[in-house]
Enzyme design. Structure first.
Site, mmCIF file in Angstrom:
data_model
loop_
_atom_site.group_PDB
_atom_site.id
_atom_site.type_symbol
_atom_site.label_atom_id
_atom_site.label_comp_id
_atom_site.label_asym_id
_atom_site.label_seq_id
_atom_site.Cartn_x
_atom_site.Cartn_y
_atom_site.Cartn_z
ATOM 1 N N TYR A 177 0.819 -1.202 0.000
ATOM 2 C CA TYR A 177 0.000 0.000 0.000
ATOM 3 C C TYR A 177 0.860 1.263 0.000
ATOM 4 C CZ TYR A 177 -4.357 -2.475 -0.018
ATOM 5 O OH TYR A 177 -5.424 -3.241 -0.418
ATOM 6 N N HIS B 111 -5.468 -3.570 6.770
ATOM 7 C CA HIS B 111 -4.772 -4.498 5.880
ATOM 8 C C HIS B 111 -3.586 -5.167 6.571
ATOM 9 C CE1 HIS B 111 -7.135 -3.655 2.382
ATOM 10 N NE2 HIS B 111 -6.902 -2.362 2.436
#
Lengths: 720, 720
Positions: free
Chosen positions: A241, A396
């Protein structure tokens, strides 16, 4: 006019460029460097094909991977590329095509409600999630800016009002639950809203993007820069990310630098934007991002986000190491920044990226722990030991505190499963995260760290995990004995875990050894499992496994254990070894588990009704009914297999013995090689840097300062 | 002197070269082409390191992969390279090192008996099998020849008598059970013996090598050329051993050409040696040999054997296509042939290799069947359909008559397991074939062909299989509908199998379709299994599988079935589909099995106590209790996944329907695409080339001549 110039500046991070709409250069007069010329050609093919195919702006219907999803993605790319091509070539067809496409959106967009394939409250208009709408806007504004001044006022007004402003309003005031978060979705939204604000001269939009909807600074882009990166530029959610988030950060930062130079955005927070780019590059092995947390393992520096980031960072720093990254990427962006960088690359200015060991602190204040990278050389594909001593990583994040990975020239050796997801593959839940992402991929047992009582860390509650960092106690990034020592007492209620990971270079061994000393210290009686997930084919073992040859049971019921097939279990007194082979190399994993431990060979893929999981091997060291447990393990890469020459060398391990004892406040590990040499490694309980320690080994006195000591002993016992 | 010159000629296949020993060129005066210069440098590193390390000629002890095995392999390489370096540079240290090493062998060799690690009656002296001794001799003679004339007579005599002649005698009169066979081991022996004969001027050795020990011509090199290759240059054991066998064939052939030019060896049997080399290259995909029969799948054109073969073939033909192969190899040999080829490559003379469709007849007379290769373009990595309609392939042959494979840009798609073996990895049974090579890798169920009653073809008896060919009935190698039709009635007592495989190009589809029509025609009631072994991750299926989620049974008891885990079984009326993903592409396998069929998803790896097997997926179509069975299957590659751009297109199949009927002596298959277009394909029972056929499809008359007809129907039913 001023606004368009500012956006051009933003994209270029250069002091001045000519205004595209007024003085477009003729295509034939341009000589582009090869990297940039290839981009221009690629964009011409794309956009010319789009012109030939005609405008296709469908009513939104499909989730990720479906037709309307992919078509709207193609469209924003065409808007971006078409705008840049108009700037570069002045050819009217590019302006007209981008205009026509944007006018089609001006017809469609105002009538749209929430996307019919929405999966939660953050539905987009064009896409199933508003994140993709933000990405659309970031790209569309950059393309539109190149043609805007060349449009009739009526067209400009329709596009301004019915596309750009409406989308920016939807992504700001219309989506407070997105833009006011501290999260990468919010960064994309802020970038889209802020770029729109600069383009439209709408200060309100810019301020909301920078400071949050209430303009207090409690949310918005600057707050995201404060909170989403550690002081070392490590992004809270991890490398995958970090890569994804970089694009809006760097593109918006470049626009801020151009339009609000007084903000000195590239100096903000000690240069956090550029640190984030450098750290992203450091978080790769052989160009691929380390798949920590939710991550697709096939993501490399060859992605759109990094093309932007590298071009903008090179423009801002002129550091020639970025050029070698661009060279590896083989791509750049169509912006002036890309053009300038390609020219310098062609001029031979590139220098290798200085890959090295890094301690990347985690948390906004850098006190949440660290991701530690230990490398023995600057080869992008060389040995790399990763210790994940971070905070949770938000939604996440995986439950893998104190976990480790190992990479070398053969690729990932000690592995992370990454995410359970088939990105954009419609048949796999529309390309979204799969149920097995929660049930397997994020579970502790799917990682290389201690599992207590078959439970994931923090009982699998990421919000609980987010409240607790990991204590990075000590690290040494240089010399033949690099190491990291960390601990955590919050992952389990009753058990404290401390782990020392040492990357040890030994004379005469071509590859470094990884020594792992892990202590679980608890009260009561527990099951302790230490899994090792590895890549390769099992060659042999000195453990006598009781094999499940004709019927294969699963290991457990929940917390990821239900996804593990059990191939066999076994025991062995003293040091045990498992050897596997990957590519051209052998790996022997030597283990000294607690007394009474069993070894379990397992494979992922059980209880997987939709064939969503990859099937990968694991070895688990298990001890039951213990209060404390110490696991000492050593990974030894060795030998070489050459398929072409049909030669094999050193297919058996060079480590003959592994001993461990605790004395005088230290763990002492003795590694004996087959040639009789010994390496003594000591890790003190007291990890302060100036503490002095002393032990006796083979009748010799070993003294050291700081947490880790080492003594190499020749065959005779004489000091080497 | 003459003899040395002749051997140099042999290696060069050139009319004349200067005598190395007399007029060695100075190293600095040479300008080598880059490919050859790299070989010289590599050899210098090897040999200089060997000189530095000193002579190490150990008493033989270890099997393949062990120290003494690898050391003797290193030594013959040093002898070969050192000799060539002396020829090329005239530097005395190379001559002296090769001499000293050969003198060490002269001390060791005469006292050796059978190797202590021998596995059967064909023990070598230096190695566990005499095959490796032959390879030693072939290499050693070529190196020794370069220094022989530069040695004092006493040294020459010791090496001649105690090494070369003794080894040649051991491999000829001392090993009749090897050299008199028709087998690649015998070719290596013949080459070693023959090269020795030429070097020593020993006509007796030469004649035994050429004509067998009794010099009758019933055995020996020429007989091997008659019997081991088909008229198309296909080697009986398949591509893997074709590669391996090539080196002695080409090296010995080049020596014969130079020493016995009257034999016109390169014209022998219509140029069989050069045909064999060309066919070997054709038997690759993306440079890797098709892993038919016992084969390691990591074997490519980048091997020593092919460096020799390509250099010698180029020297004999000057065909510039060989240069592009050398370019891909990135290597060549140190001989004059390699030197000359490298120069022409550097001069830019290379042309692409014309990869195309081929029907390679099998058997010495070409009547044993064929290996059929269907390609749609000349890309080495392009689509390739392989039909294995061959003879058995001797002891290394697998029981896979009428089997097929499919390759394309993503690699192997429909796969062959190859051999169960870890070449030279000592911990894996000394690097030899593993028990699972018989129990799994060679079994019919491990291949993509029909299995009757869970038995392998020929009841798994290769000698029985060797007696029966396969009937290649028809083939078409060009046009949009390439095909092969073949049958066999000897694989099973009661069942005849006929299979048509069609590689079908369709307008608008980026990739060709493979249509498979397989008939099993028997008496009584049988279980018919048609497996498909594929590479990739299952994406989805329209079959409702009953899954074994938490306990995994095996499929059967024997003949390979005991090695298959059962993941699930299911049924579906009408066409069924399984879609998987590999690399950047999706593959849908559409099936119309016989009524009542079940589908079984399985994976290799059960009953594998030593972790010897790779774990790979398979789909089995099964029908029970039938006399006859017709399986119609269609493989459709489609779509694209781009990890960098995060785009996916066409992840769902373009084939919407598949229909089959038998009428008027033909199988008629109708493929309907999602856009409504249809392709009708008919395969007549009568496969004669001039037979005329007619069918009615959608009210239209379809006529064709020969076995296969095709009619493309537009959406409206109008002819396209």
């Amino acid at each position: 006019m001023t606004r368009t110039i500012a956006l051009l500046l933003a994209a270029a991070t250069l002091p001045a460029v000519p205004t595209a709409a007024q003085t477009p250069p003729a295509a034939s007069s341009q000589t582009f460097a090869p990297l940039f010329a290839a981009e221009v050609e690629r964009a011409r093919r794309d956009v010319d094909a789009s012109i030939k195919a005609g405008i296709n702006v469908p009513v939104p219907k499909d989730p990720g991977g479906g037709f309307t999803h992919e078509q709207h993605k193609r469209n924003y790319r065409i808007i971006f590329e078409g705008g840049q091509l108009f700037r570069l070539t002045g050819e009217a067809r590019y302006r007209d095509h981008v205009r026509d496409m944007l006018l089609a959106y001006a017809d469609l967009y105002p009538g749209l409600g929430p996307h019919p394939a929405k999966a939660n409250q953050n539905a987009g208009r064009l896409f199933w999630q508003s994140l993709n709408d933000s990405v659309f806007l970031v790209n569309a504004v950059q393309g539109y800016a190149q043609i805007r001044d060349a449009l009739p006022a009526a067209d400009r007004k329709r596009i301004d009002d019915n596309v750009i402003r409406l989308m920016a309003r939807f992504l700001s005031d219309g989506s407070p639950q997105v833009i006011n978060r501290i999260h990468n979705h919010a960064t994309w939204a802020a970038a889209g809203v802020g770029l729109s604000g600069y383009l439209l001269g709408d200060r309100d939009l810019v301020d909301k993007a920078l400071l949050g909807l209430d303009k207090s600074g409690k949310a918005g882009f600057l707050r995201q820069l404060d909170l989403l990166f550690s002081p070392d530029g490590y992004y809270a959610e991890g490398p995958y990310y970090q890569r994804y988030a970089l694009q809006p950060f760097v593109v918006f930062a470049a626009a801020i630098a151009a339009n609000d130079p007084g903000r000195k955005i590239f100096e903000y927070r000690d240069g956090i934007v550029l640190k984030a780019i450098r750290t992203a590059i450091d978080l790769t092995h052989d160009g691929y991002f380390l798949p920590i947390n939710d991550a697709m393992p096939d993501k490399s520096l060859r992605t759109e986000e990094l093309y932007h980031a590298v071009a903008i960072a090179y423009g801002a720093t002129k550091d020639p190491a970025f050029l070698s990254i661009a060279d590896w990427q083989g791509r750049t962006v169509l912006t002036p920044a890309g053009q300038a960088m390609a020219a310098d690359l062609a001029a031979g200015k590139a220098k290798p990226w200085p890959f090295g060991s890094r301690l990347l602190s985690d948390g906004p204040d850098g006190k949440g722990g660290a991701l530690v990278l230990l490398r023995t050389n600057a080869d992008p594909a060389g040995p790399l030991l990763v210790a994940k001593n971070t905070v949770q990583g938000m939604g996440h994040g995986h439950f893998d505190r104190l976990g480790w990975l190992y990479y070398d020239e053969t690729g990932a050796v000690v592995t992370d499963y990454g995410a359970a997801r088939f990105l954009n593959v419609e048949a796999k839940h529309g390309g979204r995260y799969l149920p097995e992402n929660d049930s397997w991929a994020s579970a502790t047992i799917a990682h290389n760290t201690l599992v207590v009582d078959e439970q994931s860390h923090f009982a699998g509650d990421w919000k609980a995990g987010e409240k607790h960092g990991t204590r990075q106690l000590a690290a040494s990034l240089e010399g033949p004995t690099r190491y990291t020592i960390a601990e955590i007492d919050s992952a389990y209620k009753d058990v404290k875990i401390r782990r020392a990971l040492l990357l040890v270079e030994v004379d005469g061994l071509a590859n470094p050894l990884t020594l792992d000393i892990l202590h679980g210290t608890g009260s009561g009686r527990h099951i302790y499992d230490l899994p090792l997930h590895f890549s390769g084919h099992i060659i042999d073992s000195d453990i006598a496994f009781d094999r499940n040859l004709a019927e294969r049971p699963v290991l457990g019921k929940a917390n990821g254990y239900q996804h593990l097939w059990v191939d066999g279990t076994g025991t062995k007194a003293g040091k045990a070894r498992l050897t596997w082979m990957q590519g051209s190399r052998f790996y022997s994993y030597h283990m000294l588990p607690p007394a009474g431990a069993r070894f379990i060979v397992a494979e992922s893929g059980a209880n997987d009704p939709e064939f969503n999981l990859r099937r990968e091997p694991a070895l688990i060291q298990r001890v039951e009914g213990a209060a404390d447990a110490t696991f000492v393990s050593l990974l030894e890469p060795h030998g070489a297999y050459d398929a072409a020459a049909e030669t094999v060398v050193a297919s058996s391990a060079r480590v003959a013995a592994l001993e461990h004892r605790q004395e005088k406040g230290a763990d002492l590990v003795l590694i004996t090689l087959v040639d009789g040499r010994r390496v003594a490694l000591a890790v003190a309980d007291d990890t302060t840097a100036d503490a002095k320690h002393s032990l006796t080994v083979d009748g010799r006195t070993m003294t050291w300062t700081g947490p880790v000591g080492r003594l190499d002993l020749a065959k005779t016992g004489a000091k080497k």
